[in-house]
Design an enzyme around this catalytic site. Structure first.
Site, PDB file in Angstrom:
ATOM      1  N   ASP A  35       0.844  -1.189   0.000  1.00 17.30           N
ATOM      2  CA  ASP A  35       0.000   0.000   0.000  1.00 17.30           C
ATOM      3  C   ASP A  35       0.888   1.251   0.000  1.00 17.30           C
ATOM      4  O   ASP A  35       1.898   1.320   0.695  1.00 17.30           O
ATOM      5  CB  ASP A  35      -0.917   0.008   1.230  1.00 17.30           C
ATOM      6  CG  ASP A  35      -2.057   0.997   1.092  1.00 17.30           C
ATOM      7  OD1 ASP A  35      -3.211   0.544   0.965  1.00 17.30           O
ATOM      8  OD2 ASP A  35      -1.804   2.225   1.090  1.00 17.30           O
ATOM      9  N   ILE A  36       0.493   2.237  -0.776  1.00 18.39           N
ATOM     10  CA  ILE A  36       1.310   3.448  -0.926  1.00 18.39           C
ATOM     11  C   ILE A  36       1.304   4.298   0.347  1.00 18.39           C
ATOM     12  O   ILE A  36       2.250   5.045   0.596  1.00 18.39           O
ATOM     13  CB  ILE A  36       0.832   4.245  -2.164  1.00 18.39           C
ATOM     14  CG1 ILE A  36       1.908   5.201  -2.647  1.00 18.39           C
ATOM     15  CG2 ILE A  36      -0.465   4.987  -1.893  1.00 18.39           C
ATOM     16  CD1 ILE A  36       1.664   5.751  -4.046  1.00 18.39           C
ATOM     17  N   ASN A  93     -12.948  -3.396   2.018  1.00 18.41           N
ATOM     18  CA  ASN A  93     -13.994  -2.379   2.069  1.00 18.41           C
ATOM     19  C   ASN A  93     -14.824  -2.437   0.784  1.00 18.41           C
ATOM     20  O   ASN A  93     -14.286  -2.677  -0.297  1.00 18.41           O
ATOM     21  CB  ASN A  93     -13.355  -0.991   2.208  1.00 18.41           C
ATOM     22  CG  ASN A  93     -12.579  -0.857   3.507  1.00 18.41           C
ATOM     23  OD1 ASN A  93     -13.059  -1.272   4.558  1.00 18.41           O
ATOM     24  ND2 ASN A  93     -11.391  -0.296   3.436  1.00 18.41           N
ATOM     25  N   GLU A 101     -12.290   3.328  -1.446  1.00 14.27           N
ATOM     26  CA  GLU A 101     -11.749   4.416  -2.259  1.00 14.27           C
ATOM     27  C   GLU A 101     -11.471   3.977  -3.686  1.00 14.27           C
ATOM     28  O   GLU A 101     -11.623   4.765  -4.620  1.00 14.27           O
ATOM     29  CB  GLU A 101     -10.452   4.945  -1.647  1.00 14.27           C
ATOM     30  CG  GLU A 101     -10.654   5.662  -0.318  1.00 14.27           C
ATOM     31  CD  GLU A 101      -9.336   6.014   0.353  1.00 14.27           C
ATOM     32  OE1 GLU A 101      -8.279   5.955  -0.314  1.00 14.27           O
ATOM     33  OE2 GLU A 101      -9.377   6.329   1.547  1.00 14.27           O
ATOM     34  N   VAL A 102     -11.005   2.758  -3.839  1.00  9.15           N
ATOM     35  CA  VAL A 102     -10.636   2.273  -5.171  1.00  9.15           C
ATOM     36  C   VAL A 102     -11.610   1.155  -5.560  1.00  9.15           C
ATOM     37  O   VAL A 102     -11.674   0.115  -4.898  1.00  9.15           O
ATOM     38  CB  VAL A 102      -9.189   1.742  -5.190  1.00  9.15           C
ATOM     39  CG1 VAL A 102      -8.817   1.276  -6.594  1.00  9.15           C
ATOM     40  CG2 VAL A 102      -8.210   2.813  -4.716  1.00  9.15           C
ATOM     41  N   HIS A 106      -9.962  -5.350  -3.541  1.00  5.79           N
ATOM     42  CA  HIS A 106      -8.663  -5.540  -2.893  1.00  5.79           C
ATOM     43  C   HIS A 106      -8.909  -5.958  -1.460  1.00  5.79           C
ATOM     44  O   HIS A 106      -9.858  -5.503  -0.830  1.00  5.79           O
ATOM     45  CB  HIS A 106      -7.807  -4.274  -2.938  1.00  5.79           C
ATOM     46  CG  HIS A 106      -8.503  -3.024  -2.500  1.00  5.79           C
ATOM     47  ND1 HIS A 106      -9.422  -2.380  -3.290  1.00  5.79           N
ATOM     48  CD2 HIS A 106      -8.422  -2.296  -1.363  1.00  5.79           C
ATOM     49  CE1 HIS A 106      -9.878  -1.315  -2.656  1.00  5.79           C
ATOM     50  NE2 HIS A 106      -9.290  -1.251  -1.465  1.00  5.79           N
ATOM     51  N   HIS A 108      -6.887  -5.819   2.174  1.00  5.69           N
ATOM     52  CA  HIS A 108      -5.740  -5.260   2.891  1.00  5.69           C
ATOM     53  C   HIS A 108      -5.265  -6.330   3.878  1.00  5.69           C
ATOM     54  O   HIS A 108      -6.080  -6.899   4.606  1.00  5.69           O
ATOM     55  CB  HIS A 108      -6.148  -4.048   3.728  1.00  5.69           C
ATOM     56  CG  HIS A 108      -6.742  -2.896   2.990  1.00  5.69           C
ATOM     57  ND1 HIS A 108      -6.078  -1.710   2.829  1.00  5.69           N
ATOM     58  CD2 HIS A 108      -7.951  -2.740   2.404  1.00  5.69           C
ATOM     59  CE1 HIS A 108      -6.858  -0.841   2.167  1.00  5.69           C
ATOM     60  NE2 HIS A 108      -7.999  -1.450   1.905  1.00  5.69           N
TER      61      HIS A 108
HETATM   62  P1  AMP Z   1      -9.892   1.318   0.183  1.00  5.08           P
HETATM   63  O1  AMP Z   1     -10.334   2.489   1.014  1.00  5.08           O
HETATM   64  O2  AMP Z   1     -10.149   0.009   0.862  1.00  5.08           O
HETATM   65  O3  AMP Z   1     -10.450   1.395  -1.232  1.00  5.08           O
HETATM   66  O4  AMP Z   1      -8.322   1.425   0.117  1.00  5.08           O
HETATM   67  C1  AMP Z   1      -7.598   1.842  -1.000  1.00  5.08           C
HETATM   68  C2  AMP Z   1      -6.142   1.752  -0.640  1.00  5.08           C
HETATM   69  O5  AMP Z   1      -5.370   1.905  -1.817  1.00  5.08           O
HETATM   70  C3  AMP Z   1      -5.659   2.807   0.357  1.00  5.08           C
HETATM   71  O6  AMP Z   1      -5.100   2.156   1.504  1.00  5.08           O
HETATM   72  C4  AMP Z   1      -4.595   3.584  -0.439  1.00  5.08           C
HETATM   73  O7  AMP Z   1      -3.498   3.977   0.362  1.00  5.08           O
HETATM   74  C5  AMP Z   1      -4.184   2.556  -1.481  1.00  5.08           C
HETATM   75  N1  AMP Z   1      -3.636   3.106  -2.718  1.00  5.08           N
HETATM   76  C6  AMP Z   1      -4.135   4.110  -3.475  1.00  5.08           C
HETATM   77  N2  AMP Z   1      -3.372   4.309  -4.558  1.00  5.08           N
HETATM   78  C7  AMP Z   1      -2.359   3.414  -4.496  1.00  5.08           C
HETATM   79  C8  AMP Z   1      -1.226   3.103  -5.320  1.00  5.08           C
HETATM   80  N3  AMP Z   1      -0.990   3.787  -6.451  1.00  5.08           N
HETATM   81  N4  AMP Z   1      -0.401   2.112  -4.942  1.00  5.08           N
HETATM   82  C9  AMP Z   1      -0.631   1.425  -3.803  1.00  5.08           C
HETATM   83  N5  AMP Z   1      -1.683   1.659  -2.977  1.00  5.08           N
HETATM   84  C10 AMP Z   1      -2.530   2.634  -3.317  1.00  5.08           C
END
Ligand code: AMP
Length: 123
Positions: A35-36, A93, A101-102, A106, A108
């Site tokens: 994770d970034i 999530n 967010e994405v 995924h 974690h």
């Molecule tokens: P979520 O809220 O479960 O969708 O989490 C999305 C996760 O993606 C967050 O923990 C971010 O820090 C992570 N994230 C966003 N962009 C990147 C990226 N380019 N590389 C790695 N992790 C990312």
């Protein structure tokens, strides 16, 4: 629930090689990377390569071989990161209430410090 996959999400761009990532493990159907913005000493994301928005979407529609590959990749990452002995948390999530967010599935994997209770009171 019919899910619509957005191919412009950031993890789709990672899968297409348009954005770099710190890969932990790649298999035929899955990718694991750091994770970034790590929330714990170990914070790895594991994604399927297929266009699935959430875990329930994937579990309902993915092919058996994708599901097996993804599940075994999670196990391999846990082994590589040595999270079992000290304990860890696996989170996926989904949607608005889940604060996803994405919009590409995924999980974690978080470990390496006490992680507190699973949920904070709603606020
Ligand atoms: P979520 O809220 O479960 O969708 O989490 C999305 C996760 O993606 C967050 O923990 C971010 O820090 C992570 N994230 C966003 N962009 C990147 C990226 N380019 N590389 C790695 N992790 C990312």
């Amino acid at each position: 629930m019919a899910y619509t996959y957005d191919p412009e999400n950031i993890f789709a761009k990672i899968l297409r090689g348009e954005i770099p990532n710190k890969t932990v493990l790649e298999t035929d159907h899955s990718l694991a990377f750091h994770d970034i913005y790590p929330q714990a000493p170990t914070h790895v994301l594991i994604i399927p390569k297929g266009p699935y928005v959430t875990y329930d979407h994937f579990a309902a529609e993915a092919a058996d071989e994708e599901i097996i590959d993804y599940t075994r990749t999670i196990a391999k990452v846990c082994e590589m990161m040595e999270v079992a002995e000290g304990g860890f948390r696996m989170i996926s999530n989904a949607g608005h209430a889940g604060v996803q967010e994405v919009p590409h599935l995924h999980v974690h994997i978080l470990a390496g410090r006490p992680l507190g209770r699973m949920l904070q009171p709603a606020g």
